[in-house]
Scaffold this active site. Structure first.
Site, PDB file in Angstrom:
ATOM      1  N   GLU A  40       0.767  -1.186  -0.009  1.00  0.00           N
ATOM      2  CA  GLU A  40       0.028   0.028   0.064  1.00  0.00           C
ATOM      3  C   GLU A  40       0.770   1.233   0.009  1.00  0.00           C
ATOM      4  OE1 GLU A  40      -0.520  -2.690   1.691  1.00  0.00           O
ATOM      5  OE2 GLU A  40      -2.645  -3.282   1.219  1.00  0.00           O
ATOM      6  N   PHE A  96      -9.459  -3.082   1.276  1.00  0.00           N
ATOM      7  CA  PHE A  96     -10.448  -2.582   2.492  1.00  0.00           C
ATOM      8  C   PHE A  96      -9.573  -1.584   3.076  1.00  0.00           C
ATOM      9  CE2 PHE A  96     -11.514  -7.119   1.686  1.00  0.00           C
ATOM     10  CZ  PHE A  96     -12.640  -7.368   2.246  1.00  0.00           C
ATOM     11  N   ASP A 130      -9.259  -0.718   6.010  1.00  0.00           N
ATOM     12  CA  ASP A 130      -8.500  -1.102   6.946  1.00  0.00           C
ATOM     13  C   ASP A 130      -7.091  -0.938   6.656  1.00  0.00           C
ATOM     14  OD1 ASP A 130     -10.639  -2.632   9.087  1.00  0.00           O
ATOM     15  OD2 ASP A 130     -11.157  -2.593   6.802  1.00  0.00           O
ATOM     16  N   PHE A 131      -6.654  -1.504   5.411  1.00  0.00           N
ATOM     17  CA  PHE A 131      -5.352  -1.767   4.873  1.00  0.00           C
ATOM     18  C   PHE A 131      -4.501  -0.290   4.778  1.00  0.00           C
ATOM     19  CE2 PHE A 131      -7.201  -5.786   3.573  1.00  0.00           C
ATOM     20  CZ  PHE A 131      -7.046  -6.549   4.723  1.00  0.00           C
ATOM     21  N   HIS A 161     -11.368  -5.961   9.086  1.00  0.00           N
ATOM     22  CA  HIS A 161     -12.110  -5.687   7.483  1.00  0.00           C
ATOM     23  C   HIS A 161     -13.196  -5.089   7.825  1.00  0.00           C
ATOM     24  CE1 HIS A 161      -9.622  -9.013   6.584  1.00  0.00           C
ATOM     25  NE2 HIS A 161      -9.722  -8.786   5.305  1.00  0.00           N
TER      26      HIS A 161
END
Ligand SMILES: Cc1ncc(C[n+]2csc(CCOP(=O)(O)OP(=O)(O)O)c2C)c(N)n1
Length: 662
Positions: A402, A425, A427-428, A469
């Site tokens: 990322e 997601f 979250d990542f 997630h």
């Protein structure tokens, strides 16, 4: 570490070009010597010395073409002098003056100058490498036959960004030169405590890329090799790792000293000084005379004095709130485009997809990047069929990294592209956090560049996906000046706001609630239109209380208010940064009671900010305290009952009843 005495090969160099390289090497040394004097006199604050390493900066800058971008670190003064950055402006930068490159907003080498093809660092070191890869991607996409070059210290090679950037550059065959200046020590950490492979150049094998080790103190070796490598990869794009062996002759920054460096090591490297060795060589060869040297020194001395005069005579910055706030974002009013008359019923996910398609047609310079977004169409199928429509160059599967991808997106933006990054997601995004909050967010304020990047964030709970997630992490970003945060609640807005996000040259975090993707449908206009930022929408009229909300909260509120037949006005904020304060004022003045509802956890959620605004500015219009209904201050649990108990929805009834009864 292998080191031999300096020997120079002049093959292919005219005497004039050899002298010119000497002059280029001399300039940063003389500037530094002057800065060290000023530092001792207390006339400048901090100083990061590149003494002993100048051959790398100068050799690299002299080897590349003027329009090829160089990504500098804190010891690369030689790049700035070789690229002829005006000294007055450079000194003003270091003194925090208004005419400096960051207008007093950032210090030392934390800036760039696009006219000189220089992109300076942020403090976090490694992110530079990904930006350079992004610029290399831009060159490759445009078929420009150009390279980019990024510096890192050997300390920086321990960072994740080094691995991510080299790996993506290798997979995508990007024409970028990663230069490690191996100067023996990180702040005080010797190489033996930094890595255990015999040489850093060995790491190239792991990435499947070409890697070479050279003598970083030998100006001709550095210049020749970078010139040859650049020529090769302009024709045949691929990344190259170049380890330049050198030594840091002074403290990490001046105040910290070099006590931890053994005397004999210092003496060894002092004998290999890049400037004095080259000077002696040229003199011995009869290429450089004492007179030449004096002439050059005089000229550089004069330029330094003039530059200092200019910078010192400038008064200190005057601070105005208006001017500071005005530069946090790139100016953008974004002409609003109204939708046409034709509509189609669409699910939320299809509206996002439709918006993205329109965006791809509208902006031929837009590149999409994300994990599994190409042939597979993304885990939520938002980009299904995009490869067929737009090709693999613009719809790019990325390795799992990322941070590098956000950095590459920023690199693309530096070359005039737009980039959309899909987080698999939301979250990542934590793995790309640094690039977003420190690079994208601060770039325009720091030195006026835009970060034309939109990050799509499939977010939210209610899908039994557990703590990693399901998070609502919009407040991580609303708190960071320089970012825009968009959060649609319905298909119409999802498409229009996404198109507005893609048009806006500022970095935008675009939240899409994944539980709405296939659960909510609505009429979506055909073709291109935008929904403007900072314009909330009254979803349902009411008079007794306002529910201020966004995203999933809008659906919870509508469901409950209809079921309870409550007389509550529901306002969908649509964008959290910017906020529509006018709409908030209006509804509070009308209903006098406010409930703020969000899926994010209570503490530190945007609800706290909204509540504070209302108490501070609209207190006399309130008939009751502002109530916040948010999710529990816990991670998002997995089991159905626990998740239901966690989510704000389960406390909405109680909250609204309490508000109305006050
Ligand atoms: C992410 C991050 N961690 C720590 C620091 C503090 N820091 C600044 S420079 C530095 C050492 C860097 O060493 P190296 O990459 O070898 O470069 P050099 O200073 O030797 O040129 C450290 C630890 C930082 N700037 N950023």
């Amino acid at each position: 570490m292998l080191k031999t005495a300096l020997t120079y090969s002049v093959e292919g160099y005219s005497e004039e070009s050899l002298r010119e390289l000497y002059r280029l090497l001399l300039a940063p040394r003389m500037i530094e010597e002057k800065m060290l004097k000023l530092l001792r006199q207390g006339r400048i604050s901090k100083w990061f010395s590149g003494i002993g390493q100048e051959a790398i900066s100068v050799g690299a800058a002299a080897a590349l073409l003027q329009d090829e971008l160089i990504f500098t670190m804190h010891r690369n003064l030689g790049v700035f002098t070789t690229r002829q950055v005006p000294l007055g402006k450079l000194f003003a930068q270091w003194q925090g003056k208004r005419s400096g490159y960051t207008m007093g907003r950032d210090r030392s080498f934390h800036f760039g100058s696009m006219p000189h093809g220089i992109v300076g660092m942020i403090s976090h070191l490694g992110p530079q490498l990904s930006l350079a890869a992004g610029v290399a991607l831009a060159h490759k996409l445009a078929g420009e036959g150009r390279v980019s070059l990024a510096f890192t210290g050997e300390g920086g090679t321990s960072q994740g960004e080094f691995h991510e950037a080299l790996n993506v550059a290798a997979v995508w065959k990007l024409p970028v030169i990663f230069v490690i200046e191996n100067n023996g020590y990180g702040l005080s950490t010797p190489t033996t405590e930094q890595y255990v492979c015999p040489d850093l150049v060995d790491k190239g094998i792991g990435y499947g890329i070409r890697a070479e080790q050279i003598d970083g103190n030998n100006i001709l070796e550095v210049h020749r090799r970078i010139r040859e490598i650049a020529a090769g990869i302009r024709e045949n794009p691929q990344p190259v790792l170049l380890e330049c062996l050198t030594f840091r002759m002074r403290g990490h920054e001046e105040a910290s000293g070099t006590k931890y460096v053994p005397d004999d090591l210092m003496a060894h490297w002092a004998a290999l000084d890049p400037l004095t060795n080259y000077q002696s060589f040229l003199q011995a060869e009869g290429i450089l005379s004492d007179y030449d040297i004096e002439l050059m020194r005089d000229q550089i001395r004069r330029e330094i004095e003039e530059g200092l005069q200019e910078a010192f005579s400038e008064p200190d910055c005057e601070a105005t709130i208006g001017e500071e706030l005005a530069d946090v974002y790139a100016p953008w009013t974004g002409t609003e485009v109204s939708p046409g008359p034709e509509n189609r019923e669409m699910r939320f996910v299809d509206a996002v997809s439709d918006g993205l398609r329109e965006g791809m047609s509208k902006h031929p310079e837009l590149v999409l990047m994300g994990q599994d977004i190409a042939d597979y169409g993304g885990v939520f199928k938002v980009t299904d069929g995009f490869v067929e429509a737009f090709g693999k160059e613009r719809v790019r599967n990325t390795p799992l990294c990322e941070s590098a991808i956000v950095g590459i997106a920023l690199g693309l933006s530096l070359k005039g592209y737009k980039a959309m990054v899909e987080m698999q997601f939301a979250d990542f995004v934590s793995c790309g956090f640094n690039q977003i909050v420190n690079n994208l967010a601060k770039l325009h304020y720091r030195w006026g560049q835009t970060a034309d990047v939109c990050i799509r964030m499939p977010t939210g709970a209610g899908v039994g996906a557990g703590p990693f997630h399901s998070q609502s992490n919009e407040a991580w970003f609303t708190h960071t000046p320089g970012l825009k945060v968009v959060y649609p609640s319905n298909p119409h807005d999802a498409k229009g706001l996404l198109l507005a996000s893609l048009a806006d040259p500022n970095p935008v975090l675009f939240f899409e609630h994944k539980a709405l993707y296939r659960r909510v449908s609505g009429a979506v206009p055909d073709g291109y239109y935008t929904v403007p930022f900072g314009k909330a929408r009254v979803v349902r009229d009411g008079t007794q209380a306002t529910i201020l909300t966004y995203g999933m909260g809008v659906h919870w509120a509508v469901e409950y208010v209809e079921e309870a037949e409550a007389d509550a006005e529901i306002v969908d904020l649509r964008t959290l940064q910017p906020l529509d304060y006018d709409a908030i004022d209006e509804t509070v003045k009308k209903c006098h009671r406010v409930l703020i509802l969000h899926e994010d956890t209570l503490f530190g959620g945007i609800g706290g900010e909204l509540s504070a605004y209302i108490s501070e500015h609209l207190f006399e219009h309130l008939d009751a305290p502002v109530i916040r209904v948010a999710s529990l201050n816990t991670p998002v649990p997995f089991a159905g009952n626990l998740e239901e108990n966690f989510l704000a929805k389960s406390r909405l009834k109680e909250g609204l009843e309490k508000l109305l009864a006050y």
